[in-house]
Design a protein around this motif. Structure first.
Motif, PDB file in Angstrom:
ATOM      1  N   SER A  18       0.575  -1.003  -0.273  1.00  0.00           N
ATOM      2  CA  SER A  18      -0.235  -0.091   0.111  1.00  0.00           C
ATOM      3  C   SER A  18       0.893   0.872   0.243  1.00  0.00           C
ATOM      4  O   SER A  18       0.491   2.336  -0.320  1.00  0.00           O
ATOM      5  N   ASN A  19       1.928   1.243   0.373  1.00  0.00           N
ATOM      6  CA  ASN A  19       3.028   1.961   1.208  1.00  0.00           C
ATOM      7  C   ASN A  19       4.238   1.665   0.133  1.00  0.00           C
ATOM      8  O   ASN A  19       5.319   0.713   1.100  1.00  0.00           O
ATOM      9  N   VAL A  20       5.109   2.415  -0.462  1.00  0.00           N
ATOM     10  CA  VAL A  20       6.391   2.360  -0.876  1.00  0.00           C
ATOM     11  C   VAL A  20       7.328   3.604  -1.047  1.00  0.00           C
ATOM     12  O   VAL A  20       6.596   4.563  -1.995  1.00  0.00           O
ATOM     13  N   VAL A  21       7.731   3.840   0.099  1.00  0.00           N
ATOM     14  CA  VAL A  21       8.388   5.337   0.502  1.00  0.00           C
ATOM     15  C   VAL A  21      10.605   5.527  -0.844  1.00  0.00           C
ATOM     16  O   VAL A  21      10.378   3.517   0.298  1.00  0.00           O
ATOM     17  N   LEU A  22      10.467   6.119  -1.011  1.00  0.00           N
ATOM     18  CA  LEU A  22      11.809   6.137  -1.343  1.00  0.00           C
ATOM     19  C   LEU A  22      12.676   6.629  -0.207  1.00  0.00           C
ATOM     20  O   LEU A  22      12.314   7.961   0.084  1.00  0.00           O
ATOM     21  N   ALA A  23      14.403   7.104  -0.271  1.00  0.00           N
ATOM     22  CA  ALA A  23      14.882   7.407   0.194  1.00  0.00           C
ATOM     23  C   ALA A  23      16.837   6.806  -0.343  1.00  0.00           C
ATOM     24  O   ALA A  23      16.810   6.115  -1.392  1.00  0.00           O
ATOM     25  N   LYS A  24      17.508   8.606  -0.685  1.00  0.00           N
ATOM     26  CA  LYS A  24      17.929   8.450  -1.397  1.00  0.00           C
ATOM     27  C   LYS A  24      19.722   8.104  -1.002  1.00  0.00           C
ATOM     28  O   LYS A  24      20.450   7.852  -1.703  1.00  0.00           O
ATOM     29  N   ASP A  25      19.526   8.202   0.722  1.00  0.00           N
ATOM     30  CA  ASP A  25      20.613   7.752   1.754  1.00  0.00           C
ATOM     31  C   ASP A  25      20.076   6.891   2.655  1.00  0.00           C
ATOM     32  O   ASP A  25      19.019   7.212   3.265  1.00  0.00           O
ATOM     33  N   LEU A  81      20.544   8.886   6.285  1.00  0.00           N
ATOM     34  CA  LEU A  81      19.970   9.893   6.801  1.00  0.00           C
ATOM     35  C   LEU A  81      18.968  10.449   5.856  1.00  0.00           C
ATOM     36  O   LEU A  81      17.835   9.810   6.843  1.00  0.00           O
ATOM     37  N   GLU A  82      18.686   9.672   5.050  1.00  0.00           N
ATOM     38  CA  GLU A  82      17.226  10.569   4.480  1.00  0.00           C
ATOM     39  C   GLU A  82      15.978   8.670   4.668  1.00  0.00           C
ATOM     40  O   GLU A  82      14.731   9.145   5.795  1.00  0.00           O
ATOM     41  N   GLY A  83      17.032   7.853   4.998  1.00  0.00           N
ATOM     42  CA  GLY A  83      16.226   6.653   5.111  1.00  0.00           C
ATOM     43  C   GLY A  83      15.274   6.573   6.733  1.00  0.00           C
ATOM     44  O   GLY A  83      14.862   6.284   7.583  1.00  0.00           O
ATOM     45  N   MET A  84      16.678   7.324   8.056  1.00  0.00           N
ATOM     46  CA  MET A  84      16.065   7.360   9.372  1.00  0.00           C
ATOM     47  C   MET A  84      14.519   8.609   9.516  1.00  0.00           C
ATOM     48  O   MET A  84      14.412   8.066  10.017  1.00  0.00           O
ATOM     49  N   MET A  85      15.515   9.837   8.120  1.00  0.00           N
ATOM     50  CA  MET A  85      14.092  10.389   9.034  1.00  0.00           C
ATOM     51  C   MET A  85      13.355  10.002   8.924  1.00  0.00           C
ATOM     52  O   MET A  85      11.980  10.925   9.498  1.00  0.00           O
ATOM     53  N   LYS A  86      13.421   9.366   7.538  1.00  0.00           N
ATOM     54  CA  LYS A  86      11.680   8.502   6.743  1.00  0.00           C
ATOM     55  C   LYS A  86      11.000   7.632   7.954  1.00  0.00           C
ATOM     56  O   LYS A  86       9.616   8.210   8.588  1.00  0.00           O
ATOM     57  N   LEU A  87      12.155   7.401   9.066  1.00  0.00           N
ATOM     58  CA  LEU A  87      11.541   5.991   9.872  1.00  0.00           C
ATOM     59  C   LEU A  87      11.721   6.889  10.945  1.00  0.00           C
ATOM     60  O   LEU A  87      10.214   6.442  11.718  1.00  0.00           O
ATOM     61  N   ASN A  88      11.460   8.191  11.447  1.00  0.00           N
ATOM     62  CA  ASN A  88      10.925   8.708  12.079  1.00  0.00           C
ATOM     63  C   ASN A  88       9.427   9.080  12.120  1.00  0.00           C
ATOM     64  O   ASN A  88       9.027  10.024  12.806  1.00  0.00           O
ATOM     65  N   ASN A  89       9.018   9.357  11.498  1.00  0.00           N
ATOM     66  CA  ASN A  89       7.911   9.713  10.751  1.00  0.00           C
ATOM     67  C   ASN A  89       7.136   8.702  10.336  1.00  0.00           C
ATOM     68  O   ASN A  89       5.083   9.173  10.658  1.00  0.00           O
ATOM     69  N   GLN A  90       7.331   7.059  10.395  1.00  0.00           N
ATOM     70  CA  GLN A  90       5.890   6.283   9.609  1.00  0.00           C
ATOM     71  C   GLN A  90       6.812   5.200  10.121  1.00  0.00           C
ATOM     72  O   GLN A  90       8.214   4.607  10.103  1.00  0.00           O
TER      73      GLN A  90
END
Length: 127
Positions: free
Chosen positions: A32-39, A41-50
C-alpha cells in the motif's frame, strides 16, 4: 478475508534502482505504501515519521553504508524488530558475516529481476 497490505521503505543512492523496486512493488496489490530514500540519513528521517513492515537497503552508499544503517537500526528499541532485505552488487565474506550478526537473513544480489525480488520479499513477510 482481507489480505494485509505492507508498507516498504527502499533506501538506495541509485535513483534508478529505487524506481525499479517501486514499480515492481506497485505491480502487486499487497503493497500500500512504497517510500523511497536516497541515503541512510534520509531513510532514518522517514523512519521517524512512519512505520514500515520492510526496509530494503543497499549495502554501498555514500556517507553511511547499508550495514551501518542496519547496525544503527537494530540498536533502536523502536526499530529493532523491523524486517530488512539487504541488496548489493558485491559482498565480501566479512560483510556477509557482519550482516548475519546484525540479524540480516536475506540478501539479494544485484542485478536482480522482479521474480527474485518478490520471492525474497515473500519469504521475509510470509506472503
Amino acid at each position: 478475508m482481507k489480505k494485509k497490505k505492507f508498507s516498504v521503505l527502499v533506501i538506495d543512492d541509485e535513483e534508478k534502482i529505487c524506481k525499479i523496486i517501486k514499480i515492481f512493488l506497485d505491480m502487486s496489490s499487497r503493497f500500500s505504501n512504497v517510500v523511497l530514500a536516497k541515503d541512510a540519513l534520509e531513510g532514518m528521517m522517514k523512519l521517524n515519521n512512519q512505520e514500515f513492515d520492510l526496509i530494503i537497503v543497499d549495502k554501498s552508499m555514500p556517507n553511511r553504508t547499508g550495514l551501518e544503517f542496519i547496525e544503527n537500526l537494530k540498536k533502536s528499541f523502536k526499530l529493532g524488530k523491523v524486517k530488512v532485505l539487504l541488496i548489493s552488487g558485491c559482498l565480501t565474506k566479512e560483510e556477509t558475516l557482519f550482516a548475519m550478526k546484525l540479524g540480516v537473513k536475506n540478501i539479494l544480489v544485484k542485478p536482480f529481476n522482479r521474480q527474485k525480488l518478490m520471492e525474497k520479499i515473500g519469504t521475509i513477510l510470509d506472503i
